[in-house]
Design a protein around this motif. Sequence first.
Motif, PDB file in Angstrom:
ATOM      1  N   GLU A 197     -38.539  18.622   2.552  1.00 43.84           N
ATOM      2  CA  GLU A 197     -39.918  18.803   2.108  1.00 43.84           C
ATOM      3  C   GLU A 197     -40.201  20.284   1.882  1.00 43.84           C
ATOM      4  O   GLU A 197     -40.098  21.111   2.795  1.00 43.84           O
ATOM      5  CB  GLU A 197     -40.888  18.237   3.142  1.00 43.84           C
ATOM      6  CG  GLU A 197     -42.354  18.381   2.736  1.00 43.84           C
ATOM      7  CD  GLU A 197     -43.299  17.802   3.752  1.00 43.84           C
ATOM      8  OE1 GLU A 197     -44.522  17.891   3.531  1.00 43.84           O
ATOM      9  OE2 GLU A 197     -42.824  17.260   4.767  1.00 43.84           O
ATOM     10  N   ARG A 198     -40.561  20.609   0.660  1.00 40.96           N
ATOM     11  CA  ARG A 198     -40.832  21.997   0.295  1.00 40.96           C
ATOM     12  C   ARG A 198     -41.901  22.035  -0.781  1.00 40.96           C
ATOM     13  O   ARG A 198     -42.337  21.010  -1.288  1.00 40.96           O
ATOM     14  CB  ARG A 198     -39.558  22.698  -0.180  1.00 40.96           C
ATOM     15  CG  ARG A 198     -38.608  23.033   0.979  1.00 40.96           C
ATOM     16  CD  ARG A 198     -37.359  23.709   0.521  1.00 40.96           C
ATOM     17  NE  ARG A 198     -36.536  24.054   1.670  1.00 40.96           N
ATOM     18  CZ  ARG A 198     -35.241  23.835   1.753  1.00 40.96           C
ATOM     19  NH1 ARG A 198     -34.614  23.262   0.756  1.00 40.96           N
ATOM     20  NH2 ARG A 198     -34.556  24.197   2.825  1.00 40.96           N
ATOM     21  N   SER A 199     -42.297  23.241  -1.165  1.00 38.75           N
ATOM     22  CA  SER A 199     -43.357  23.415  -2.160  1.00 38.75           C
ATOM     23  C   SER A 199     -42.784  23.349  -3.564  1.00 38.75           C
ATOM     24  O   SER A 199     -41.642  23.768  -3.820  1.00 38.75           O
ATOM     25  CB  SER A 199     -44.064  24.755  -1.945  1.00 38.75           C
ATOM     26  OG  SER A 199     -44.999  24.992  -2.967  1.00 38.75           O
TER      27      SER A 199
ATOM     28  N   VAL B  38     -44.233  10.272  -4.166  1.00 38.57           N
ATOM     29  CA  VAL B  38     -43.166  11.196  -3.772  1.00 38.57           C
ATOM     30  C   VAL B  38     -42.538  11.787  -5.024  1.00 38.57           C
ATOM     31  O   VAL B  38     -42.290  11.075  -6.006  1.00 38.57           O
ATOM     32  CB  VAL B  38     -42.077  10.481  -2.928  1.00 38.57           C
ATOM     33  CG1 VAL B  38     -40.988  11.469  -2.515  1.00 38.57           C
ATOM     34  CG2 VAL B  38     -42.698   9.820  -1.697  1.00 38.57           C
TER      35      VAL B  38
ATOM     36  N   LEU C 164     -45.805  13.838  -1.636  1.00 38.87           N
ATOM     37  CA  LEU C 164     -44.721  14.467  -0.880  1.00 38.87           C
ATOM     38  C   LEU C 164     -43.691  15.013  -1.861  1.00 38.87           C
ATOM     39  O   LEU C 164     -43.263  14.318  -2.781  1.00 38.87           O
ATOM     40  CB  LEU C 164     -44.082  13.437   0.055  1.00 38.87           C
ATOM     41  CG  LEU C 164     -42.825  13.880   0.819  1.00 38.87           C
ATOM     42  CD1 LEU C 164     -43.166  14.984   1.809  1.00 38.87           C
ATOM     43  CD2 LEU C 164     -42.200  12.675   1.533  1.00 38.87           C
TER      44      LEU C 164
ATOM     45  N   PHE D  70     -40.417   6.358   3.129  1.00 36.63           N
ATOM     46  CA  PHE D  70     -41.013   7.600   3.606  1.00 36.63           C
ATOM     47  C   PHE D  70     -42.214   7.368   4.510  1.00 36.63           C
ATOM     48  O   PHE D  70     -42.819   8.325   4.992  1.00 36.63           O
ATOM     49  CB  PHE D  70     -41.450   8.465   2.407  1.00 36.63           C
ATOM     50  CG  PHE D  70     -40.321   8.824   1.484  1.00 36.63           C
ATOM     51  CD1 PHE D  70     -39.451   9.844   1.805  1.00 36.63           C
ATOM     52  CD2 PHE D  70     -40.113   8.119   0.313  1.00 36.63           C
ATOM     53  CE1 PHE D  70     -38.409  10.182   0.972  1.00 36.63           C
ATOM     54  CE2 PHE D  70     -39.077   8.444  -0.540  1.00 36.63           C
ATOM     55  CZ  PHE D  70     -38.217   9.475  -0.207  1.00 36.63           C
TER      56      PHE D  70
ATOM     57  N   ARG E  65     -46.106   9.276   4.928  1.00 38.15           N
ATOM     58  CA  ARG E  65     -46.021  10.507   4.146  1.00 38.15           C
ATOM     59  C   ARG E  65     -45.869  10.213   2.662  1.00 38.15           C
ATOM     60  O   ARG E  65     -46.121  11.074   1.828  1.00 38.15           O
ATOM     61  CB  ARG E  65     -44.863  11.372   4.625  1.00 38.15           C
ATOM     62  CG  ARG E  65     -45.081  11.995   5.959  1.00 38.15           C
ATOM     63  CD  ARG E  65     -46.180  13.075   5.933  1.00 38.15           C
ATOM     64  NE  ARG E  65     -45.754  14.254   5.210  1.00 38.15           N
ATOM     65  CZ  ARG E  65     -46.259  14.655   4.070  1.00 38.15           C
ATOM     66  NH1 ARG E  65     -47.237  13.961   3.491  1.00 38.15           N
ATOM     67  NH2 ARG E  65     -45.831  15.756   3.481  1.00 38.15           N
TER      68      ARG E  65
ATOM     69  N   THR F 261     -41.750   4.071  -2.302  1.00 37.31           N
ATOM     70  CA  THR F 261     -42.010   5.087  -1.281  1.00 37.31           C
ATOM     71  C   THR F 261     -42.004   4.528   0.137  1.00 37.31           C
ATOM     72  O   THR F 261     -42.356   5.244   1.077  1.00 37.31           O
ATOM     73  CB  THR F 261     -43.377   5.745  -1.547  1.00 37.31           C
ATOM     74  OG1 THR F 261     -44.409   4.744  -1.446  1.00 37.31           O
ATOM     75  CG2 THR F 261     -43.414   6.358  -2.943  1.00 37.31           C
TER      76      THR F 261
ATOM     77  N   LEU G 232     -39.968  16.671  -2.266  1.00 34.65           N
ATOM     78  CA  LEU G 232     -38.661  16.882  -1.636  1.00 34.65           C
ATOM     79  C   LEU G 232     -37.765  17.628  -2.611  1.00 34.65           C
ATOM     80  O   LEU G 232     -37.554  17.180  -3.737  1.00 34.65           O
ATOM     81  CB  LEU G 232     -38.018  15.549  -1.245  1.00 34.65           C
ATOM     82  CG  LEU G 232     -38.773  14.672  -0.239  1.00 34.65           C
ATOM     83  CD1 LEU G 232     -38.021  13.387   0.010  1.00 34.65           C
ATOM     84  CD2 LEU G 232     -39.005  15.422   1.068  1.00 34.65           C
TER      85      LEU G 232
END
Length: 499
Positions: free
Chosen positions: A210-212, A244, A203, A236, A239, A233, A205
């Motif tokens: 949450e983005r690429s 993360v 994941l 979260f 996910r 983690t 962040l």
Amino acid sequence: MLNMPMRGLVPYLVPPKEIKVLKNYFLLVLTFCLFSAGQVYAQERTISGVVTDNVGKPLASVSVAVKGTDKGTSTDEEGRFVIILTETKSLLVFTYAGFSKQEISIPASGLMKVLLQPEVNALSDVVVIGYGSQKRVSVTAAISNVKTDEILRSPVSSVANALAGRATGIITVQRGGEPGRDIADIFIRGVGTFAGGNSARPLVLVDGVERSLNGIDPYTIESFNILKDASATAVFGVRGANGVIIITTKTGTSGKPQFSFSSNFAWQEPIRLPETLGAVDYARLRNTAAQNDGSPSIFSDYDIERFQKQDDPYFHPDVNWLDYLIRDYSPQQQYNLNMSGGTSDARYFVSLGYLNQDGAYKLGNFFDEFSANPNFKRYNLRANFDFNLSKDWSIAIKAGSEISNSNYSRSNTSDIFGTIYSANPMMSPVLFENKIVRNVDGLTALQISNTPLYQLLFNGFNENFSSTLNLNFATRYKLDKLTKGLSARVMLAYDSYYL
């Protein structure tokens, strides 16, 4: 000399003037020998030692370098190292993550015993852990922090590609090298699921959303933290099962406006390409194969002679198609200009980035109206603002945009390289007098350009344009009047994509 009188032997053999000359010559030879012996000694000087921490535990993989040179080594699992020096006077530099760097003079002989002290500042660093942060000294979970300057040392197109070897437990797999399509897959402590796809990836962040990871400008990263185990983690849920990655972008600081400009230029090259046979060896081996099958030879002695002399380059060529079509190096350039500053109540950080990554084909610009050579351009714009509306109330606005423009051949890269690998070295040239050669009367089929190589190269091109807009709006209100340290925070995020 034996016929000389004995009483006149010394005066006749060595006159006083010649004695002085011989003396000077002897001193010169002696000086040269001593100097040469010193040089030989310097060349054969071997230094060994052991590196431990402050409690006597051996440290493995400690970097041992000779100051001012590119010579170095590292310690083994028992903390031991061996290095051969040519310098008579030099310093050894010992560096290890989490420990203070040491520079130690090299002794004349004996085993070096090096003691590294933990870096105090590293224990006081702030680490982002889920929804908050705390000092590293109080962190018990498996968390790694990658410094921004370490990411910037690798002039790569994606932050994901720069993580290789930067943190423990991180595996990166780069499945291709085409511009814009060379982003590595990241796995934290192996693969946690066999479902495949995004479910096996960590994941990511960015500023809490949450983005690429792909299009982030590395010059805008303030902190990069990797959460690896369940205790880190847990907040979260499912996910965070594969780890993360938490990224925080830069914000402005109070003071006068500060400008920063950075640039890097890199050459990309294929890691490994197969070696191919020349036309003469290829023709002889094909004849041998045909004879083993009881068939007549494919190439005549005249053909082989032409291949050897290379006096008929159009009808009896000897082409290394990899050298003919693939560049040795492809350029990549990256630039960033940012500005930050503000007051105690209003701060700003504005950044503009540009990346240009070129492809590896030589034959990409036959005509002015198009190019089949891959090219990837990326423009990054980020603007972060922080405002203190009162003593207890603050607002943060973070906006980021990524615009990419790419150019690719309509043919698949695997088809192009597969055809290059299968093309024999005596095929007719792709172009002859600005015309495509498809068939030549009187030549064997192996010398005819019947491969779809020319079709792949002239199959046209595709231009792809995409843009992404990310917007964060967060507000925080301190409730110290009710309970000290208590605060309420609300954040809204908006993402827009154009593909």
